[in-house]
Design a protein around this motif. Structure first.
Motif, PDB file in Angstrom:
ATOM      1  N   ASP A  37       0.894  -1.421  -0.120  1.00 41.13           N
ATOM      2  CA  ASP A  37       0.053   0.072   0.021  1.00 41.13           C
ATOM      3  C   ASP A  37       0.982   1.270  -0.024  1.00 41.13           C
ATOM      4  O   ASP A  37       0.580   2.292  -0.694  1.00 41.13           O
ATOM      5  CB  ASP A  37      -0.949  -0.112   1.276  1.00 41.13           C
ATOM      6  CG  ASP A  37      -2.143  -0.977   0.973  1.00 41.13           C
ATOM      7  OD1 ASP A  37      -2.419  -1.085   0.005  1.00 41.13           O
ATOM      8  OD2 ASP A  37      -2.551  -1.280   2.242  1.00 41.13           O
ATOM      9  N   HIS A  38       1.944   1.093   0.891  1.00 42.64           N
ATOM     10  CA  HIS A  38       2.640   2.474   0.869  1.00 42.64           C
ATOM     11  C   HIS A  38       3.425   2.703  -0.689  1.00 42.64           C
ATOM     12  O   HIS A  38       3.697   3.724  -0.990  1.00 42.64           O
ATOM     13  CB  HIS A  38       3.846   2.379   2.031  1.00 42.64           C
ATOM     14  CG  HIS A  38       4.828   3.341   2.042  1.00 42.64           C
ATOM     15  ND1 HIS A  38       4.517   4.516   2.715  1.00 42.64           N
ATOM     16  CD2 HIS A  38       5.898   3.414   1.695  1.00 42.64           C
ATOM     17  CE1 HIS A  38       5.516   5.217   2.708  1.00 42.64           C
ATOM     18  NE2 HIS A  38       6.512   4.480   2.161  1.00 42.64           N
ATOM     19  N   ILE A  40       2.529   1.651  -3.464  1.00 40.46           N
ATOM     20  CA  ILE A  40       1.350   2.126  -4.390  1.00 40.46           C
ATOM     21  C   ILE A  40       1.100   3.788  -3.961  1.00 40.46           C
ATOM     22  O   ILE A  40       1.157   4.391  -5.023  1.00 40.46           O
ATOM     23  CB  ILE A  40       0.166   1.507  -4.359  1.00 40.46           C
ATOM     24  CG1 ILE A  40       0.476  -0.090  -4.847  1.00 40.46           C
ATOM     25  CG2 ILE A  40      -1.008   2.318  -4.988  1.00 40.46           C
ATOM     26  CD1 ILE A  40      -0.732  -0.868  -4.641  1.00 40.46           C
ATOM     27  N   GLN A  41       1.075   4.273  -3.026  1.00 41.68           N
ATOM     28  CA  GLN A  41       0.979   5.529  -2.612  1.00 41.68           C
ATOM     29  C   GLN A  41       2.083   6.469  -3.107  1.00 41.68           C
ATOM     30  O   GLN A  41       1.950   7.506  -3.703  1.00 41.68           O
ATOM     31  CB  GLN A  41       0.815   5.652  -1.127  1.00 41.68           C
ATOM     32  CG  GLN A  41      -0.694   5.426  -0.540  1.00 41.68           C
ATOM     33  CD  GLN A  41      -0.813   5.702   1.065  1.00 41.68           C
ATOM     34  OE1 GLN A  41       0.153   5.425   1.581  1.00 41.68           O
ATOM     35  NE2 GLN A  41      -2.081   5.784   1.245  1.00 41.68           N
ATOM     36  N   CYS A  42       3.137   5.842  -2.883  1.00 41.98           N
ATOM     37  CA  CYS A  42       4.406   6.406  -3.214  1.00 41.98           C
ATOM     38  C   CYS A  42       4.442   6.901  -4.673  1.00 41.98           C
ATOM     39  O   CYS A  42       4.798   8.007  -5.308  1.00 41.98           O
ATOM     40  CB  CYS A  42       5.763   5.964  -2.620  1.00 41.98           C
ATOM     41  SG  CYS A  42       5.947   6.067  -0.813  1.00 41.98           S
ATOM     42  N   LYS A  44       1.822   6.827  -6.727  1.00 39.84           N
ATOM     43  CA  LYS A  44       0.984   7.660  -7.272  1.00 39.84           C
ATOM     44  C   LYS A  44       1.223   9.187  -6.921  1.00 39.84           C
ATOM     45  O   LYS A  44       0.930  10.068  -7.914  1.00 39.84           O
ATOM     46  CB  LYS A  44      -0.530   7.420  -6.431  1.00 39.84           C
ATOM     47  CG  LYS A  44      -1.022   6.214  -7.080  1.00 39.84           C
ATOM     48  CD  LYS A  44      -2.706   5.894  -6.164  1.00 39.84           C
ATOM     49  CE  LYS A  44      -2.963   4.835  -6.955  1.00 39.84           C
ATOM     50  NZ  LYS A  44      -4.546   4.420  -6.368  1.00 39.84           N
ATOM     51  N   LEU A  45       1.785   9.317  -5.697  1.00 38.67           N
ATOM     52  CA  LEU A  45       2.381  10.636  -5.585  1.00 38.67           C
ATOM     53  C   LEU A  45       3.521  11.253  -6.318  1.00 38.67           C
ATOM     54  O   LEU A  45       3.604  12.180  -6.824  1.00 38.67           O
ATOM     55  CB  LEU A  45       2.947  10.616  -4.137  1.00 38.67           C
ATOM     56  CG  LEU A  45       3.393  12.117  -3.595  1.00 38.67           C
ATOM     57  CD1 LEU A  45       2.342  13.008  -3.698  1.00 38.67           C
ATOM     58  CD2 LEU A  45       4.201  11.897  -2.215  1.00 38.67           C
ATOM     59  N   SER A  48       1.803  12.034  -9.751  1.00 37.05           N
ATOM     60  CA  SER A  48       1.237  13.416  -9.745  1.00 37.05           C
ATOM     61  C   SER A  48       2.044  14.360  -9.869  1.00 37.05           C
ATOM     62  O   SER A  48       2.011  15.469 -10.353  1.00 37.05           O
ATOM     63  CB  SER A  48       0.198  13.637  -8.357  1.00 37.05           C
ATOM     64  OG  SER A  48      -0.032  14.644  -8.176  1.00 37.05           O
ATOM     65  N   ILE A  81       1.676   0.596 -11.358  1.00 31.14           N
ATOM     66  CA  ILE A  81       0.787   0.934 -10.073  1.00 31.14           C
ATOM     67  C   ILE A  81      -0.628  -0.225 -10.419  1.00 31.14           C
ATOM     68  O   ILE A  81      -0.730  -0.802  -9.549  1.00 31.14           O
ATOM     69  CB  ILE A  81       0.012   2.369 -10.243  1.00 31.14           C
ATOM     70  CG1 ILE A  81       1.268   3.191  -9.853  1.00 31.14           C
ATOM     71  CG2 ILE A  81      -1.051   2.312  -9.504  1.00 31.14           C
ATOM     72  CD1 ILE A  81       1.065   4.761  -9.803  1.00 31.14           C
ATOM     73  N   GLU A  85      -1.314  -2.920  -7.660  1.00 27.93           N
ATOM     74  CA  GLU A  85      -2.694  -3.070  -7.147  1.00 27.93           C
ATOM     75  C   GLU A  85      -3.305  -4.307  -7.499  1.00 27.93           C
ATOM     76  O   GLU A  85      -3.916  -4.979  -6.486  1.00 27.93           O
ATOM     77  CB  GLU A  85      -3.610  -2.225  -7.906  1.00 27.93           C
ATOM     78  CG  GLU A  85      -3.288  -0.590  -7.496  1.00 27.93           C
ATOM     79  CD  GLU A  85      -4.191   0.488  -8.189  1.00 27.93           C
ATOM     80  OE1 GLU A  85      -4.578   0.336  -9.307  1.00 27.93           O
ATOM     81  OE2 GLU A  85      -4.019   1.453  -7.782  1.00 27.93           O
ATOM     82  N   ARG A  88      -1.816  -6.335  -4.706  1.00 25.40           N
ATOM     83  CA  ARG A  88      -2.585  -5.885  -3.575  1.00 25.40           C
ATOM     84  C   ARG A  88      -3.908  -6.692  -3.293  1.00 25.40           C
ATOM     85  O   ARG A  88      -3.894  -7.284  -2.213  1.00 25.40           O
ATOM     86  CB  ARG A  88      -2.667  -4.499  -3.402  1.00 25.40           C
ATOM     87  CG  ARG A  88      -3.684  -4.181  -2.237  1.00 25.40           C
ATOM     88  CD  ARG A  88      -3.667  -2.577  -1.958  1.00 25.40           C
ATOM     89  NE  ARG A  88      -4.231  -1.968  -2.984  1.00 25.40           N
ATOM     90  CZ  ARG A  88      -4.625  -0.693  -3.154  1.00 25.40           C
ATOM     91  NH1 ARG A  88      -3.878   0.146  -2.222  1.00 25.40           N
ATOM     92  NH2 ARG A  88      -4.869  -0.282  -4.350  1.00 25.40           N
TER      93      ARG A  88
END
Length: 146
Positions: A37-38, A40-42, A44-45, A48, A81, A85, A88
């Motif tokens: 999860d971490h 994936i968040q990284c 995505k950030l 962006s 990503i 996912e 995940r």
């Protein structure tokens, strides 16, 4: 008087050890899920931030080759990503299966503990009965001797 021995003690100990192993495996799966999860968040950030960087660069004038490079990198990151996912989802399924297995083993242990308690109560009842018989015998022998 003989000591109480639960007839299924070895089975109970085996299930308790099995439960410990399953809990450790569940903990490791959950840690892996948190890490995923971490990650994936990284990503995505980062995607962006890179998108904002490209937008700023386009305002100041960006040639077509550089835009193509950005877009290829975006696609690569998006594919990564999506792959993560998918992993995940698979990992969540494994966590759910392992959790169900832990619950099942807990129920088996609970059933064995109830059986042990029942056997212990029966043992205590037998001990009391035997003590009563011994006392009765002692009292009856004491009366005959006098």
């Amino acid at each position: 008087m003989k000591k109480f021995v639960f007839t299924l003690e070895k089975v109970l100990r085996f299930h308790e050890q099995e439960l410990d192993v399953k809990k450790q495996e569940l903990s490791a799966l959950r840690a892996g899920l948190r890490d995923l999860d971490h990650e994936i968040q990284c990503l995505k950030l980062e995607l962006s931030q890179l998108n904002q960087e490209m937008s700023r660069a386009m305002v100041s004038g960006l040639n077509a080759r550089d835009i193509a490079v950005y877009k290829m990198y975006f696609r690569s990151m998006e594919l990564n990503i999506r792959r993560l996912e998918t992993q995940r989802v698979e990992l969540r399924n494994q966590v759910e299966e392992k959790q169900a297995s832990v619950v099942q083993t807990n129920q088996e242990i609970s059933g064995l503990e109830k059986l042990r308690d029942k056997q212990f109560d029966e043992y205590n009842a037998g001990c009391r009965k035997q003590q009563e018989l011994e006392i009765e015998e002692f009292v009856s022998q004491g009366i005959k001797v006098s």
